[in-house]
Write a protein that holds these residues in place. Structure first.
Motif, PDB file in Angstrom:
ATOM      1  N   ALA A 138      15.374  92.380 -18.223  1.00  0.00           N
ATOM      2  CA  ALA A 138      15.385  92.704 -19.648  1.00  0.00           C
ATOM      3  C   ALA A 138      14.419  91.807 -20.415  1.00  0.00           C
ATOM      4  CB  ALA A 138      16.795  92.542 -20.211  1.00  0.00           C
ATOM      5  N   PRO A 139      13.805  92.327 -21.490  1.00  0.00           N
ATOM      6  CA  PRO A 139      12.963  91.479 -22.335  1.00  0.00           C
ATOM      7  C   PRO A 139      13.771  90.295 -22.864  1.00  0.00           C
ATOM      8  CG  PRO A 139      12.712  93.793 -22.925  1.00  0.00           C
ATOM      9  CD  PRO A 139      13.866  93.717 -21.972  1.00  0.00           C
ATOM     10  N   THR A 140      13.190  89.110 -22.792  1.00  0.00           N
ATOM     11  CA  THR A 140      13.876  87.872 -23.182  1.00  0.00           C
ATOM     12  C   THR A 140      12.883  86.974 -23.918  1.00  0.00           C
ATOM     13  OG1 THR A 140      15.316  88.025 -21.244  1.00  0.00           O
ATOM     14  CG2 THR A 140      15.171  85.879 -22.305  1.00  0.00           C
ATOM     15  N   CYS A 141      13.352  86.273 -24.944  1.00  0.00           N
ATOM     16  CA  CYS A 141      12.482  85.352 -25.673  1.00  0.00           C
ATOM     17  C   CYS A 141      13.051  83.941 -25.599  1.00  0.00           C
ATOM     18  CB  CYS A 141      12.313  85.784 -27.129  1.00  0.00           C
ATOM     19  SG  CYS A 141      13.791  85.626 -28.151  1.00  0.00           S
ATOM     20  N   ASP A 142      12.210  82.957 -25.897  1.00  0.00           N
ATOM     21  CA  ASP A 142      12.660  81.575 -25.889  1.00  0.00           C
ATOM     22  C   ASP A 142      13.469  81.303 -27.157  1.00  0.00           C
ATOM     23  OD1 ASP A 142      12.120  78.702 -24.605  1.00  0.00           O
ATOM     24  OD2 ASP A 142      12.110  78.542 -26.795  1.00  0.00           O
TER      25      ASP A 142
ATOM     26  N   ALA B 292      11.577  87.840 -30.723  1.00  0.00           N
ATOM     27  CA  ALA B 292      12.014  86.787 -31.642  1.00  0.00           C
ATOM     28  C   ALA B 292      11.962  87.237 -33.093  1.00  0.00           C
ATOM     29  CB  ALA B 292      11.162  85.532 -31.447  1.00  0.00           C
ATOM     30  N   ARG B 293      11.061  88.163 -33.420  1.00  0.00           N
ATOM     31  CA  ARG B 293      10.990  88.639 -34.801  1.00  0.00           C
ATOM     32  C   ARG B 293      12.257  89.389 -35.194  1.00  0.00           C
ATOM     33  NH1 ARG B 293       5.120  91.194 -33.764  1.00  0.00           N
ATOM     34  NH2 ARG B 293       6.308  91.695 -31.852  1.00  0.00           N
ATOM     35  N   THR B 294      12.870  90.066 -34.236  1.00  0.00           N
ATOM     36  CA  THR B 294      14.143  90.722 -34.511  1.00  0.00           C
ATOM     37  C   THR B 294      15.225  89.693 -34.819  1.00  0.00           C
ATOM     38  OG1 THR B 294      13.606  92.623 -33.128  1.00  0.00           O
ATOM     39  CG2 THR B 294      15.938  92.202 -33.539  1.00  0.00           C
TER      40      THR B 294
ATOM     41  N   GLU C  98      14.754  88.513 -38.342  1.00  0.00           N
ATOM     42  CA  GLU C  98      15.195  89.525 -39.306  1.00  0.00           C
ATOM     43  C   GLU C  98      16.715  89.568 -39.411  1.00  0.00           C
ATOM     44  OE1 GLU C  98      15.461  94.373 -39.815  1.00  0.00           O
ATOM     45  OE2 GLU C  98      14.194  93.527 -38.233  1.00  0.00           O
ATOM     46  N   LEU C  99      17.396  89.550 -38.269  1.00  0.00           N
ATOM     47  CA  LEU C  99      18.859  89.622 -38.291  1.00  0.00           C
ATOM     48  C   LEU C  99      19.465  88.363 -38.900  1.00  0.00           C
ATOM     49  CD1 LEU C  99      19.576  91.278 -34.818  1.00  0.00           C
ATOM     50  CD2 LEU C  99      19.564  92.361 -37.075  1.00  0.00           C
ATOM     51  N   THR C 100      18.824  87.222 -38.705  1.00  0.00           N
ATOM     52  CA  THR C 100      19.322  85.990 -39.319  1.00  0.00           C
ATOM     53  C   THR C 100      19.178  86.033 -40.831  1.00  0.00           C
ATOM     54  OG1 THR C 100      18.760  84.757 -37.323  1.00  0.00           O
ATOM     55  CG2 THR C 100      19.110  83.474 -39.323  1.00  0.00           C
ATOM     56  N   GLN C 101      18.083  86.584 -41.323  1.00  0.00           N
ATOM     57  CA  GLN C 101      17.929  86.749 -42.766  1.00  0.00           C
ATOM     58  C   GLN C 101      18.994  87.689 -43.317  1.00  0.00           C
ATOM     59  OE1 GLN C 101      13.736  87.990 -42.523  1.00  0.00           O
ATOM     60  NE2 GLN C 101      13.203  86.223 -43.811  1.00  0.00           N
TER      61      GLN C 101
ATOM     62  N   GLY D 199      13.021  77.925 -34.515  1.00  0.00           N
ATOM     63  CA  GLY D 199      12.058  77.380 -35.466  1.00  0.00           C
ATOM     64  C   GLY D 199      11.650  78.405 -36.497  1.00  0.00           C
ATOM     65  N   ALA D 200      11.410  79.644 -36.052  1.00  0.00           N
ATOM     66  CA  ALA D 200      11.058  80.701 -36.988  1.00  0.00           C
ATOM     67  C   ALA D 200      12.235  81.045 -37.900  1.00  0.00           C
ATOM     68  CB  ALA D 200      10.604  81.940 -36.209  1.00  0.00           C
ATOM     69  N   MET D 201      13.436  81.083 -37.350  1.00  0.00           N
ATOM     70  CA  MET D 201      14.627  81.375 -38.153  1.00  0.00           C
ATOM     71  C   MET D 201      14.839  80.310 -39.217  1.00  0.00           C
ATOM     72  SD  MET D 201      16.846  82.510 -34.818  1.00  0.00           S
ATOM     73  CE  MET D 201      18.456  82.110 -35.488  1.00  0.00           C
ATOM     74  N   ALA D 202      14.557  79.052 -38.869  1.00  0.00           N
ATOM     75  CA  ALA D 202      14.726  77.954 -39.828  1.00  0.00           C
ATOM     76  C   ALA D 202      13.815  78.127 -41.038  1.00  0.00           C
ATOM     77  CB  ALA D 202      14.451  76.623 -39.139  1.00  0.00           C
ATOM     78  N   LEU D 203      12.570  78.519 -40.795  1.00  0.00           N
ATOM     79  CA  LEU D 203      11.611  78.668 -41.883  1.00  0.00           C
ATOM     80  C   LEU D 203      11.864  79.913 -42.718  1.00  0.00           C
ATOM     81  CD1 LEU D 203       8.317  77.578 -40.087  1.00  0.00           C
ATOM     82  CD2 LEU D 203       9.660  76.269 -41.740  1.00  0.00           C
ATOM     83  N   ALA D 204      12.615  80.870 -42.161  1.00  0.00           N
ATOM     84  CA  ALA D 204      12.840  82.137 -42.859  1.00  0.00           C
ATOM     85  C   ALA D 204      14.153  82.172 -43.626  1.00  0.00           C
ATOM     86  CB  ALA D 204      12.808  83.286 -41.849  1.00  0.00           C
ATOM     87  N   THR D 205      14.945  81.092 -43.578  1.00  0.00           N
ATOM     88  CA  THR D 205      16.248  81.055 -44.235  1.00  0.00           C
ATOM     89  C   THR D 205      16.373  79.785 -45.079  1.00  0.00           C
ATOM     90  OG1 THR D 205      17.192  80.030 -42.236  1.00  0.00           O
ATOM     91  CG2 THR D 205      17.388  82.434 -42.464  1.00  0.00           C
ATOM     92  N   GLN D 206      17.453  79.724 -45.862  1.00  0.00           N
ATOM     93  CA  GLN D 206      17.623  78.620 -46.803  1.00  0.00           C
ATOM     94  C   GLN D 206      18.864  77.771 -46.555  1.00  0.00           C
ATOM     95  OE1 GLN D 206      15.307  77.832 -49.160  1.00  0.00           O
ATOM     96  NE2 GLN D 206      14.079  79.482 -48.254  1.00  0.00           N
TER      97      GLN D 206
END
Length: 286
Positions: free
Chosen positions: A49-53, A17-19, A22-25, A59-66
């Protein structure tokens, strides 16, 4: 025309999810109008394959963008509990200050996230569940006492607070293929169409300008809302000829398409390459 970036929620670096954050930013800085995640439990082409929720990632993307729009394209409501989706969506809507778009569908025929966990696999059943779930989402988002008793879902009276920041509700896009009647009916009822066309295995699934014109006419014949219906096309990676892609996008915009979605996935390269693909920005036409 607005330009969106579609990212998987699994496979290669996309399983972290951290990737995705980062890509959304990077996408926001590069001028994309939206980033949309897929929603599956098990990767559709690589089950181990590795998969995230995707909802936790949103939620993390929302807090990291404007300002960039964020969304799911699409969540298969027929394997989700609609009251849980209602809560998740409102939470992300608030975290993003009203930037969420919710894409929904019945789910892919071969999605292992259905059959491997005992969820409904019959498409007619899934479609009926989708319609009931959409009614529940709208009812719960109203913030008023709401109950529902259908064939698949039953809710005793409850009141959901808070309501979405976006009013009258979080925008709902309907995923599926033209000219399927159920897809067209739902798109005419809700806020947008995102998808392609019914096709044979050796045919292109993407809509041509003439087909897009017919799609819009089919939706408009059934539409009762005065608000416009978003027409969201694309969904594949960028081709080798940017000028040809720009010409296609311009021709689709001319007949009424409102979003163009470009897909970036792990098959296109390693993480540094994927960063470059996002950072180059959308193929905006004049």
């Amino acid at each position: 025309m607005r330009y969106g970036l579609a990212l998987p929620n699994g496979g290669g670096p996309f399983g972290d999810a951290r990737t995705l954050v980062e890509l959304t930013q990077l996408a926001e800085a590069a001028g994309w109008d939206g980033v949309f995640l897929e929603d599956y439990i098990i990767h559709h082409s690589a089950p181990d394959a590795p998969t995230c929720d995707p909802w936790v990632a949103l939620g993390a993307m929302a807090l990291a963008t404007q300002h960039i729009r964020l969304g799911i394209e699409v969540t298969p409501l027929s394997r989700r509990r609609p009251w849980k989706v209602a809560r998740e969506a409102v939470t992300v809507d608030h975290l993003s200050s009203g930037r969420l778009i919710l894409g929904v569908g019945a789910g892919d025929v071969g999605d292992p996230g259905f059959g491997k966990v005992g969820e409904a696999t019959d498409l007619k059943t899934r479609a009926h569940m989708l319609d009931e779930a959409l009614a529940i989402l709208a009812g719960l988002w109203s913030g008023q006492p709401f109950s529902f008793h259908g064939d698949h879902y039953h809710l005793d009276e409850m009141t959901f607070q808070p309501t979405p920041i976006q009013q009258p509700r979080i925008p709902i896009w309907i995923g599926g293929n033209w000219p399927h009647k159920g897809v067209l009916r739902r798109a005419a009822t809700w806020d947008g169409f995102c998808g392609g066309k019914a096709h044979a295995e050796d045919e292109d699934w993407r809509l041509t300008p003439d087909e897009t014109r017919q799609l819009i006419a089919d939706i408009q014949r059934q539409r009762t809302s005065p608000t416009p219906c978003e027409i969201v096309l694309g969904g594949s990676e960028r081709g080798p000829d940017p000028d040809a892609d720009r010409a296609l996008i311009a021709s689709l915009a001319e007949v009424g398409a409102t979003w163009w979605i470009e897909y970036v996935h792990s098959g296109l390269g390693d993480l540094p390459t994927l960063r470059e693909l996002v950072a180059r920005g959308p193929l905006r036409s004049a």
